[in-house]
Design an enzyme around this catalytic site. Sequence first.
Site, PDB file in Angstrom:
ATOM      1  CE1 TYR A   1     -58.883 -36.850 -18.368  1.00 55.65           C
ATOM      2  CE2 TYR A   1     -57.730 -37.411 -20.383  1.00 55.65           C
ATOM      3  CZ  TYR A   1     -57.819 -36.668 -19.228  1.00 55.65           C
ATOM      4  OH  TYR A   1     -56.850 -35.742 -18.936  1.00 55.65           O
TER       5      TYR A   1
ATOM      6  CG  HIS B   1     -78.267 -70.261   1.645  1.00 56.13           C
ATOM      7  ND1 HIS B   1     -77.732 -69.453   2.608  1.00 56.13           N
ATOM      8  CD2 HIS B   1     -77.848 -69.754   0.462  1.00 56.13           C
ATOM      9  CE1 HIS B   1     -77.008 -68.488   2.030  1.00 56.13           C
ATOM     10  NE2 HIS B   1     -77.059 -68.648   0.716  1.00 56.13           N
TER      11      HIS B   1
ATOM     12  CG  ASP C   1     -56.221 -46.407 -37.006  1.00 60.27           C
ATOM     13  OD1 ASP C   1     -56.492 -47.412 -36.332  1.00 60.27           O
ATOM     14  OD2 ASP C   1     -55.060 -46.102 -37.354  1.00 60.27           O
TER      15      ASP C   1
ATOM     16  CD  GLU D   1     -53.852 -51.440 -30.290  1.00 57.79           C
ATOM     17  OE1 GLU D   1     -52.616 -51.258 -30.392  1.00 57.79           O
ATOM     18  OE2 GLU D   1     -54.653 -50.517 -30.047  1.00 57.79           O
ATOM     19  CG  HIS D   2     -54.092 -52.266 -34.733  1.00 56.34           C
ATOM     20  ND1 HIS D   2     -53.354 -51.547 -33.820  1.00 56.34           N
ATOM     21  CD2 HIS D   2     -55.301 -51.671 -34.808  1.00 56.34           C
ATOM     22  CE1 HIS D   2     -54.104 -50.548 -33.370  1.00 56.34           C
ATOM     23  NE2 HIS D   2     -55.280 -50.598 -33.942  1.00 56.34           N
TER      24      HIS D   2
ATOM     25  CG  HIS E   1     -50.328 -43.909 -33.137  1.00 55.09           C
ATOM     26  ND1 HIS E   1     -51.337 -43.041 -32.865  1.00 55.09           N
ATOM     27  CD2 HIS E   1     -50.839 -44.796 -34.028  1.00 55.09           C
ATOM     28  CE1 HIS E   1     -52.427 -43.385 -33.548  1.00 55.09           C
ATOM     29  NE2 HIS E   1     -52.141 -44.445 -34.272  1.00 55.09           N
TER      30      HIS E   1
ATOM     31  CD  GLN F   1     -49.749 -49.046 -34.413  1.00 56.77           C
ATOM     32  OE1 GLN F   1     -49.897 -48.288 -33.473  1.00 56.77           O
ATOM     33  NE2 GLN F   1     -50.770 -49.577 -35.057  1.00 56.77           N
TER      34      GLN F   1
END
Lengths: 430, 430
Positions: free
Chosen positions: B130, B420, B361, B327-328, B262, B259
């Site tokens: 996507y 079994h 990035d 995240e970073h 964004h 950052q």
Amino acid sequence: MPIRLDDSTADFESAFRDLLSAKREVSEEVDRVVADIIAAVRERGDAAVIDYTRRFDELGLTEATLRVPAAEIDAAVAACSPAQIQALETARDRIEAYHARQKPQDAWFTDAAGVESGWRWSAVEAVGLYVPGGTASYPSSVLMNAVPAKVAGVDRVVMVAPTPRGETNPLVLAAARLAGVDEIYRIGGAQAVAALAYGTATIAPVSKIVGPGNAYVAAAKRRVFGQVGIDMIAGPSEVLIVADATANPDWIAADLLAQAEHDASAQSILMTDDAALADQVERAVEAQLRTLPRAAIAGKSWSDFGAILLVADLEASVPLIDRMAPEHLEIMTAEPERLSGLIRNAGAIFLGGHTPEAVGDYVGGPNHVLPTARSARFSSGLGVLDFMKRTSLLKCGPESLRALAPAAAALAEAEGLHAHGRSVTIRLNL
Amino acid sequence: MPIRLDDSTADFESAFRDLLSAKREVSEEVDRVVADIIAAVRERGDAAVIDYTRRFDELGLTEATLRVPAAEIDAAVAACSPAQIQALETARDRIEAYHARQKPQDAWFTDAAGVESGWRWSAVEAVGLYVPGGTASYPSSVLMNAVPAKVAGVDRVVMVAPTPRGETNPLVLAAARLAGVDEIYRIGGAQAVAALAYGTATIAPVSKIVGPGNAYVAAAKRRVFGQVGIDMIAGPSEVLIVADATANPDWIAADLLAQAEHDASAQSILMTDDAALADQVERAVEAQLRTLPRAAIAGKSWSDFGAILLVADLEASVPLIDRMAPEHLEIMTAEPERLSGLIRNAGAIFLGGHTPEAVGDYVGGPNHVLPTARSARFSSGLGVLDFMKRTSLLKCGPESLRALAPAAAALAEAEGLHAHGRSVTIRLNL
């Protein structure tokens, strides 16, 4: 009687599609109830967990008795027979040896531009393991979930296992002890999942929750996903046995029934190119059912969801197998490796006549937590990687940054992200 | 003004907890709408997709124009500047080289009991990617998602990218071409996710769906999970910069703003042991904001969610970093590797003053699709393993099955699963 499909008939493709899309699980409408339980545990912590345990498990607990003390685990171990403990140890050791080979490698390398990069794997710090109560309380599942976590290096493995009316399963506690589980709480349901995800005064929160459970547990895991990681949501278990004329019909029948006895919604399928074998297997299933303690469950599974696929050519039928993407695939043919090598989608493959799925369920070494409901098309059985995560690493110096800067700046500009571009160019003293 | 926390103050822990738990995303109530869209696409296929595309994207399509033809992709490539194509190629090649090292190894071994076991990795057959429309349509994200899929060996990578009122982004199409995307459809939203998951007459279904999207896309991915695999559900992006007195405040400010630009819900945090540096960075951010085209977005993110953490000792603050699980993570200290080696939870680490996140990035090589919202505690950035799955393999012979049989039979009996046990013992001619 199970359905029978024959790939020489005109309606085969349509019947095969119906087989693939048959719903074997009734989806219960439990989400609203589960949302309320999670909210209550987040708000009232231990008190809410204790309330729900009284209501659902008919068990009165206090904050002091939520956790199973070491002495009780000692007593459980002592209550198991030596043969049982030895069997658990054999299983534990073999699962550990297999999973130890799955530990991933870190990487660090320098490329031609002088850029250093790589990655580092680390274990999840704390993991919750859900173990169902009652008849679905399996010590083998404790080992299959906890051992890979410990191999990965998880510091804290926290088990929750409901004990309705106080009934505990000594083998489950013994398996937890042998697998190195760090804490055990006698709680279950959505309230246990919420306590693991958000923590209470007594139970410190974990970062990931694994293990099977009923519809309430599954709904709770879906809801807490994001706050913590979860493993797959498992559906009813299934086996596909692919056999040619060299296979033993009694062994096949035993394996079909081993799957079917799990649950009335389990599914056992035989694919063969030998119509005579198909008939023999069907008769053998009927015969073996007569002496099986769980005949009611197994018989219902076999008649409701069992299937026999008669195909002209097994190798030519590999695309059908890949479309089924079976959780368990037994191959009993003259050359099992040859067929196995052609197959792309399967959770676990059991090669040859002397490898019943049941040996893999307990002591083979590979994990028995496997992708169901065709999800082997895109996912794997449980393993060490499920308890680890990877951090990527990057290091530039003045020269290597200068080498990469034009491309980075061009893309930042193309994306309209000027601060991105500036964060690169500001370092170049341009 | 961003908030400032000082670990020498009494209320630090409580303020830090608030920082960790602050909601940066408004959860929209879209699930009912999405459920209807998915149901319509499952029922009416292409016709439903075309209807929703007319309604939401103001674009009239037919079955013949759903797919972007090769000639249109050729034209898009021709519309990009040579510098842009070169930048995309550099990024593609570096991402490919980094991810090629992630390809996992198969295993096959024989143990002391004579049991053969191992596993085999294989690529997911078909993957949907996507790509959002409008301003969030990033060619770099096309590369970061499609290149690892192709490195993994995915046969069919299918991209969906809405083109509201027909507006296409030539760089996105060029990136898709360079990454080896096999099919592109000009559709988006929940209808595109449903088409990928269930298929239509024009679009064959895939087995896994990856890529970022708005609330509708995220809700649709959650709903089709199980039918297909999905990647993580990404939240707003975030960076933590850990810096000591040796760091350049202008560079830090540039990275915080990269950052912040964004999205107004992005988060930029500085942790430092140097109060003077903190002040310098804050002034530098204000100064750089004045000349930033996306100053409104970046300024809002910085004032709403920005934070400066003043700590006495950076190494002693590693537990705080692990709780944030950024995240970073940029480390600009005298010895970045030393601090990095102590940290457990981070999606990606950027080492030293010459490694701005922005270079990662675009062209560093590691993936920029990373775990947000503290999920680096339990999950990893996108990689080759996300496009592969592992099949476990087990093979016993008559003797090795006999060696394992007692333990398997003991556990089967303990679990009350007699079929079994029988499936093992029937092979021993007992």
